[in-house]
Motif scaffolding. Structure first.
Motif, mmCIF file in Angstrom:
data_model
loop_
_atom_site.group_PDB
_atom_site.id
_atom_site.type_symbol
_atom_site.label_atom_id
_atom_site.label_comp_id
_atom_site.label_asym_id
_atom_site.label_seq_id
_atom_site.Cartn_x
_atom_site.Cartn_y
_atom_site.Cartn_z
ATOM 1 N N GLU A 45 -65.878 37.592 -59.431
ATOM 2 C CA GLU A 45 -65.380 36.223 -59.612
ATOM 3 C C GLU A 45 -65.186 35.896 -61.096
ATOM 4 O OE1 GLU A 45 -68.064 33.581 -57.606
ATOM 5 O OE2 GLU A 45 -67.657 34.478 -55.648
ATOM 6 N N GLU A 46 -66.171 36.257 -61.923
ATOM 7 C CA GLU A 46 -66.068 36.008 -63.363
ATOM 8 C C GLU A 46 -64.931 36.813 -63.983
ATOM 9 O OE1 GLU A 46 -69.659 36.377 -65.631
ATOM 10 O OE2 GLU A 46 -70.745 34.987 -64.341
ATOM 11 N N ALA A 47 -64.724 38.030 -63.498
ATOM 12 C CA ALA A 47 -63.645 38.863 -64.032
ATOM 13 C C ALA A 47 -62.282 38.252 -63.721
ATOM 14 C CB ALA A 47 -63.743 40.282 -63.477
ATOM 15 N N HIS A 48 -62.107 37.748 -62.506
ATOM 16 C CA HIS A 48 -60.836 37.102 -62.158
ATOM 17 C C HIS A 48 -60.590 35.882 -63.047
ATOM 18 C CE1 HIS A 48 -59.315 39.391 -58.792
ATOM 19 N NE2 HIS A 48 -60.516 39.414 -58.243
ATOM 20 N N LYS A 80 -70.361 33.866 -74.033
ATOM 21 C CA LYS A 80 -70.541 32.809 -73.029
ATOM 22 C C LYS A 80 -70.847 33.366 -71.642
ATOM 23 C CE LYS A 80 -70.089 29.383 -75.717
ATOM 24 N NZ LYS A 80 -71.293 28.667 -76.091
ATOM 25 N N THR A 81 -70.313 34.549 -71.315
ATOM 26 C CA THR A 81 -70.538 35.129 -69.984
ATOM 27 C C THR A 81 -71.709 36.112 -69.967
ATOM 28 O OG1 THR A 81 -68.946 36.907 -70.420
ATOM 29 C CG2 THR A 81 -68.110 34.928 -69.302
ATOM 30 N N ASN A 82 -72.268 36.398 -71.146
ATOM 31 C CA ASN A 82 -73.332 37.405 -71.262
ATOM 32 C C ASN A 82 -72.890 38.745 -70.692
ATOM 33 O OD1 ASN A 82 -75.300 35.778 -72.536
ATOM 34 N ND2 ASN A 82 -75.755 34.822 -70.571
ATOM 35 N N ALA A 83 -71.640 39.074 -70.922
ATOM 36 C CA ALA A 83 -71.092 40.335 -70.426
ATOM 37 C C ALA A 83 -70.202 40.951 -71.506
ATOM 38 C CB ALA A 83 -70.267 40.098 -69.164
ATOM 39 N N TYR A 138 -69.964 48.033 -64.101
ATOM 40 C CA TYR A 138 -68.619 47.689 -64.528
ATOM 41 C C TYR A 138 -67.852 47.047 -63.388
ATOM 42 C CZ TYR A 138 -69.256 50.827 -68.513
ATOM 43 O OH TYR A 138 -69.713 51.435 -69.650
ATOM 44 N N CYS A 139 -67.050 46.056 -63.729
ATOM 45 C CA CYS A 139 -66.148 45.429 -62.773
ATOM 46 C C CYS A 139 -64.803 45.277 -63.453
ATOM 47 C CB CYS A 139 -66.680 44.068 -62.352
ATOM 48 S SG CYS A 139 -65.487 43.135 -61.380
ATOM 49 N N ALA A 140 -63.764 45.800 -62.847
ATOM 50 C CA ALA A 140 -62.412 45.654 -63.386
ATOM 51 C C ALA A 140 -61.544 44.966 -62.344
ATOM 52 C CB ALA A 140 -61.820 47.017 -63.740
ATOM 53 N N VAL A 141 -60.662 44.087 -62.814
ATOM 54 C CA VAL A 141 -59.695 43.428 -61.932
ATOM 55 C C VAL A 141 -58.317 43.581 -62.551
ATOM 56 C CG1 VAL A 141 -61.328 41.754 -60.978
ATOM 57 C CG2 VAL A 141 -60.004 41.147 -63.002
ATOM 58 N N TYR A 152 -55.451 44.816 -67.157
ATOM 59 C CA TYR A 152 -56.735 44.816 -66.460
ATOM 60 C C TYR A 152 -57.764 44.111 -67.339
ATOM 61 C CZ TYR A 152 -54.386 48.596 -64.015
ATOM 62 O OH TYR A 152 -53.475 49.333 -63.321
ATOM 63 N N LEU A 153 -58.668 43.449 -66.677
ATOM 64 C CA LEU A 153 -59.792 42.837 -67.367
ATOM 65 C C LEU A 153 -61.049 43.496 -66.807
ATOM 66 C CD1 LEU A 153 -62.227 40.554 -67.323
ATOM 67 C CD2 LEU A 153 -60.722 40.577 -69.304
ATOM 68 N N ARG A 154 -61.911 43.960 -67.705
ATOM 69 C CA ARG A 154 -63.130 44.613 -67.276
ATOM 70 C C ARG A 154 -64.333 43.896 -67.868
ATOM 71 N NH1 ARG A 154 -64.822 50.650 -68.969
ATOM 72 N NH2 ARG A 154 -65.246 49.552 -70.901
#
Length: 158
Positions: A45-48, A80-83, A138-141, A152-154
């Motif tokens: 959700e945060e990646a989107h 801000k997202t701690n990622a 890892y999460c990529a969208v 892509y955003l990872r």
């Protein structure tokens, strides 16, 4: 010489300990799996959302008018997202990264989570990062503009 009572007690005690151990292991596995699934769902959700925020930067890069403040913005969003945030163009070139210099990073198109995002719109991978020497989730969208892939955003977290 052991009595029947002591033999039964020893057997029941060993069986009870084995059952407790197995239940503990099963519960630990279940809680870890549940927690990991919750974290993965949140990360997708945060990646989107972050991908939508950075879409103008991807479009600017593709049109040849890259924004010089992209790295600063990515670093700000990463705090801000701690990622850790990595912005990747459709060819796998890293445009920006919140933790590393994008110019020194290799092509990311073959990364498992990016491959999966290319095929299914999002991808998840739990693996060791050689860049920061730590296991990461890892999460990529994939990021689209008018149904066209723009990059892509990872996101990744330890």
């Amino acid at each position: 010489m052991k009595t029947i009572r002591s033999k039964l007690f020893s057997s029941y005690a060993a069986l009870s300990l084995l059952i407790i151990l197995l239940l503990g292991l099963g519960l630990t596995w279940y809680v870890r799996s549940f927690y990991l699934q919750v974290v993965q769902d949140r990360l997708v959700e945060e990646a989107h959302l972050t991908g939508e925020l950075l879409k103008p930067d991807l479009l600017a890069h593709l049109s040849g008018t890259a924004n010089k403040d992209t790295d600063t913005y990515i670093e700000y969003l990463g705090e801000k997202t701690n990622a850790r945030i990595t912005l990747i163009d459709p060819d796998g070139l890293v445009i920006g990264d919140s933790a590393e210099d994008a110019n020194r990073m290799d092509n990311h198109l073959a990364r498992p989570e990016v491959k999966q995002a290319r095929e299914q719109k999002s991808g998840i991978s739990l693996r060791y990062s050689r860049t920061i020497n730590q296991e990461m989730l890892y999460c990529a969208v994939s990021v689209h503009d008018k149904k066209q892939l723009v990059g892509y955003l990872r996101l990744s977290i330890p």
